[in-house]
Write a protein that holds these residues in place. Structure first.
Motif, PDB file in Angstrom:
ATOM      1  N   GLN A 180       0.812  -1.215   0.000  1.00 59.13           N
ATOM      2  CA  GLN A 180       0.000   0.000   0.000  1.00 59.13           C
ATOM      3  C   GLN A 180       0.849   1.271   0.000  1.00 59.13           C
ATOM      4  N   LYS A 181       2.071   1.198  -0.530  1.00 52.17           N
ATOM      5  CA  LYS A 181       2.943   2.362  -0.488  1.00 52.17           C
ATOM      6  C   LYS A 181       2.393   3.532  -1.301  1.00 52.17           C
ATOM      7  N   THR A 182       1.503   3.278  -2.244  1.00 56.41           N
ATOM      8  CA  THR A 182       0.902   4.379  -2.999  1.00 56.41           C
ATOM      9  C   THR A 182       0.000   5.236  -2.126  1.00 56.41           C
ATOM     10  N   SER A 183      -0.330   4.746  -0.931  1.00 55.37           N
ATOM     11  CA  SER A 183      -1.122   5.540   0.017  1.00 55.37           C
ATOM     12  C   SER A 183      -0.244   6.363   0.957  1.00 55.37           C
ATOM     13  N   PHE A 184       1.060   6.310   0.770  1.00 59.84           N
ATOM     14  CA  PHE A 184       1.980   6.991   1.683  1.00 59.84           C
ATOM     15  C   PHE A 184       1.705   8.488   1.745  1.00 59.84           C
ATOM     16  N   LEU A 185       1.551   9.133   0.612  1.00 60.50           N
ATOM     17  CA  LEU A 185       1.379  10.592   0.600  1.00 60.50           C
ATOM     18  C   LEU A 185       0.163  11.025   1.403  1.00 60.50           C
ATOM     19  N   ALA A 186      -0.932  10.298   1.244  1.00 56.14           N
ATOM     20  CA  ALA A 186      -2.164  10.678   1.931  1.00 56.14           C
ATOM     21  C   ALA A 186      -2.101  10.410   3.422  1.00 56.14           C
ATOM     22  N   THR A 187      -1.323   9.403   3.827  1.00 56.58           N
ATOM     23  CA  THR A 187      -1.336   8.963   5.229  1.00 56.58           C
ATOM     24  C   THR A 187      -0.150   9.467   6.033  1.00 56.58           C
ATOM     25  N   PHE A 188       1.043   9.503   5.411  1.00 57.31           N
ATOM     26  CA  PHE A 188       2.262   9.796   6.159  1.00 57.31           C
ATOM     27  C   PHE A 188       3.119  10.904   5.554  1.00 57.31           C
ATOM     28  N   GLY A 189       2.629  11.573   4.532  1.00 56.70           N
ATOM     29  CA  GLY A 189       3.440  12.570   3.853  1.00 56.70           C
ATOM     30  C   GLY A 189       3.777  13.780   4.712  1.00 56.70           C
ATOM     31  N   GLY A 190       4.923  14.398   4.420  1.00 60.34           N
ATOM     32  CA  GLY A 190       5.321  15.637   5.088  1.00 60.34           C
ATOM     33  C   GLY A 190       5.901  15.406   6.469  1.00 60.34           C
ATOM     34  N   GLU A 191       5.419  16.168   7.451  1.00 61.90           N
ATOM     35  CA  GLU A 191       5.952  16.148   8.824  1.00 61.90           C
ATOM     36  C   GLU A 191       5.057  15.274   9.708  1.00 61.90           C
ATOM     37  N   HIS A 192       5.169  13.992   9.560  1.00 57.35           N
ATOM     38  CA  HIS A 192       4.345  13.069  10.329  1.00 57.35           C
ATOM     39  C   HIS A 192       4.895  12.885  11.741  1.00 57.35           C
ATOM     40  N   ALA A 193       4.017  12.643  12.716  1.00 56.81           N
ATOM     41  CA  ALA A 193       4.430  12.496  14.116  1.00 56.81           C
ATOM     42  C   ALA A 193       4.076  11.112  14.650  1.00 56.81           C
ATOM     43  N   TYR A 194       5.014  10.532  15.402  1.00 58.04           N
ATOM     44  CA  TYR A 194       4.810   9.282  16.127  1.00 58.04           C
ATOM     45  C   TYR A 194       5.054   9.577  17.598  1.00 58.04           C
ATOM     46  N   TYR A 195       4.047   9.351  18.450  1.00 53.47           N
ATOM     47  CA  TYR A 195       4.137   9.684  19.867  1.00 53.47           C
ATOM     48  C   TYR A 195       4.459   8.413  20.643  1.00 53.47           C
TER      49      TYR A 195
ATOM     50  N   TRP B  41       9.815  15.550 -12.047  1.00 52.57           N
ATOM     51  CA  TRP B  41       8.882  16.671 -12.082  1.00 52.57           C
ATOM     52  C   TRP B  41       8.711  17.323 -10.719  1.00 52.57           C
ATOM     53  N   ALA B  42       9.157  16.656  -9.680  1.00 52.76           N
ATOM     54  CA  ALA B  42       9.119  17.249  -8.339  1.00 52.76           C
ATOM     55  C   ALA B  42      10.438  17.911  -7.974  1.00 52.76           C
ATOM     56  N   GLY B  43      11.392  17.868  -8.899  1.00 55.22           N
ATOM     57  CA  GLY B  43      12.671  18.524  -8.658  1.00 55.22           C
ATOM     58  C   GLY B  43      13.583  17.761  -7.718  1.00 55.22           C
ATOM     59  N   PHE B  44      13.296  16.474  -7.488  1.00 47.60           N
ATOM     60  CA  PHE B  44      14.119  15.642  -6.586  1.00 47.60           C
ATOM     61  C   PHE B  44      14.299  16.307  -5.218  1.00 47.60           C
ATOM     62  N   HIS B  45      13.241  16.902  -4.730  1.00 49.10           N
ATOM     63  CA  HIS B  45      13.317  17.674  -3.484  1.00 49.10           C
ATOM     64  C   HIS B  45      12.910  16.820  -2.294  1.00 49.10           C
ATOM     65  N   PRO B  46      13.727  16.758  -1.205  1.00 44.30           N
ATOM     66  CA  PRO B  46      13.322  16.021   0.000  1.00 44.30           C
ATOM     67  C   PRO B  46      12.048  16.605   0.591  1.00 44.30           C
ATOM     68  N   ARG B  47      11.096  15.740   0.923  1.00 52.54           N
ATOM     69  CA  ARG B  47       9.802  16.278   1.359  1.00 52.54           C
ATOM     70  C   ARG B  47       9.185  15.556   2.557  1.00 52.54           C
ATOM     71  N   HIS B  48       9.766  14.457   2.995  1.00 49.42           N
ATOM     72  CA  HIS B  48       9.154  13.696   4.090  1.00 49.42           C
ATOM     73  C   HIS B  48      10.127  13.586   5.260  1.00 49.42           C
ATOM     74  N   PHE B  49       9.707  14.137   6.404  1.00 44.97           N
ATOM     75  CA  PHE B  49      10.549  14.140   7.601  1.00 44.97           C
ATOM     76  C   PHE B  49       9.710  13.763   8.818  1.00 44.97           C
ATOM     77  N   PRO B  50       9.377  12.480   8.947  1.00 41.49           N
ATOM     78  CA  PRO B  50       8.616  12.038  10.125  1.00 41.49           C
ATOM     79  C   PRO B  50       9.464  12.140  11.385  1.00 41.49           C
ATOM     80  N   SER B  51       8.789  12.279  12.529  1.00 43.40           N
ATOM     81  CA  SER B  51       9.483  12.477  13.807  1.00 43.40           C
ATOM     82  C   SER B  51       8.922  11.569  14.892  1.00 43.40           C
ATOM     83  N   PHE B  52       9.818  11.133  15.761  1.00 44.98           N
ATOM     84  CA  PHE B  52       9.431  10.468  17.004  1.00 44.98           C
ATOM     85  C   PHE B  52       9.435  11.511  18.117  1.00 44.98           C
TER      86      PHE B  52
END
Length: 297
Positions: A51-66, A93-104
């Motif tokens: 289900q990795k195609t669902s990554f953007l909708a579920t975990f994209g960007g600055e995701h938090a794990y508590y 087309w996204a410019g190879f830009h880092p965009r996902h930085f999840p945090s604990f």
């Protein structure tokens, strides 16, 4: 950010699988927290296996794990994409830009003052198409690790003094290359004590806003106190109590939000004010702390 002056090779830290296995066994005994199972498998993590195609909708960007509330099956993905991965919003087309930085996020009632701590990441796979660089930040202190398809584990060692009492953050993201897939993650920090009061409400930061509002009709100025929080899984009714001011209760829906509690701006000769703050849910204290605000900010 505080930048470490070198980029480490994961191969130097743990070049052989035997080394990775031995390190992991020791970590299971002493980990402050442990996420996932040391079984060379990613099945316990979210989105596994297809289900990795669902990554953007579920975990994209600055995701938090508590830590203490979140679970890997629901709150941490089995794989983390890099700038080269189209399924993570990367590619040409996204410019190879880092965009996902999840945090604990983890709350310490006691923090170590000396010695060394280790953030251990065991992997089941690393993409074999792109040279990959993983960035790890411990409370703003940055390290980067070059990894490849042969990498089985990364041990991010850092001074224990980087940790502190209260809420701490370990942030990670791939800044170059492609995806990695997790086996388990853990933090080893001798003498640190993890708080046991994690709930569905993560309060990441509380601070006075660096601005004021003005009511043009009355010329009254207001200064908000900002509560940066994540509400997991279900709504909550939170009560915000600031000493000397009326309590405010708000209904918080799941998701990321910054809540504002407006206070009268400081006037006259009073330049600064310390505020004792308590956030609670149905009488249970979720946050207790003191901040300072200044006049004219």
């Amino acid at each position: 950010m505080k930048q470490l002056n070198k980029t480490r090779s994961a191969g130097i830290l743990c070049a052989a699988f035997l080394c990775a296995t031995t390190t992991l066994a020791a970590h299971n005994q002493t980990a402050l927290f442990h996420i996932g199972t040391a079984d060379n498998n990613s099945a316990e993590f979210a989105l596994y296996p297809d289900q990795k195609t669902s990554f953007l909708a579920t975990f994209g960007g600055e995701h938090a794990y508590y830590v203490g509330y979140s679970t890997p099956a629901k709150h941490w993905p089995f794989a983390l994409p890099g700038p080269m991965d189209s399924w993570g919003g990367g590619g040409y087309w996204a410019g190879f830009h880092p965009r996902h930085f999840p945090s604990f996020y983890f709350d310490l009632t006691k923090a170590p003052k000396k010695g060394e701590s280790t953030f251990h990441i065991a992997l089941t796979q690393v993409n074999n198409q792109h040279a990959t660089t993983l960035r790890i930040e411990v409370n703003g202190h940055r390290q980067e690790y070059n990894i490849d398809a042969s990498t089985k584990a990364i041990d991010a060692r850092f001074p224990s003094a980087w940790l502190h009492q209260g809420m701490n953050t370990i942030r990670m993201g791939i800044v170059k290359g492609g995806w990695i897939q997790f086996d388990n993650l853990s933090l080893i920090s001798p003498d640190a004590v993890l708080a046991s009061n994690a709930t569905s409400t993560l309060i990441k930061e509380v601070k006075a806003a660096p601005f004021e509002y003005e009511n043009t009709s009355s010329s009254n100025r207001r200064q908000p106190i900002l509560f940066d929080l994540v509400q997991f899984d279900h709504p909550a009714d939170l009560t915000f109590k600031i000493d000397g001011y009326p309590a405010v209760t708000k209904h918080i829906e799941p998701g990321k939000t910054i809540q504002e509690i407006d206070l009268p701006a400081l006037t006259g000769k009073k330049q600064k004010e310390k505020l004792n703050i308590v956030v609670s849910e149905q009488g249970n204290t979720l946050y207790k702390g003191t901040i300072e605000r200044s006049k004219g900010t």
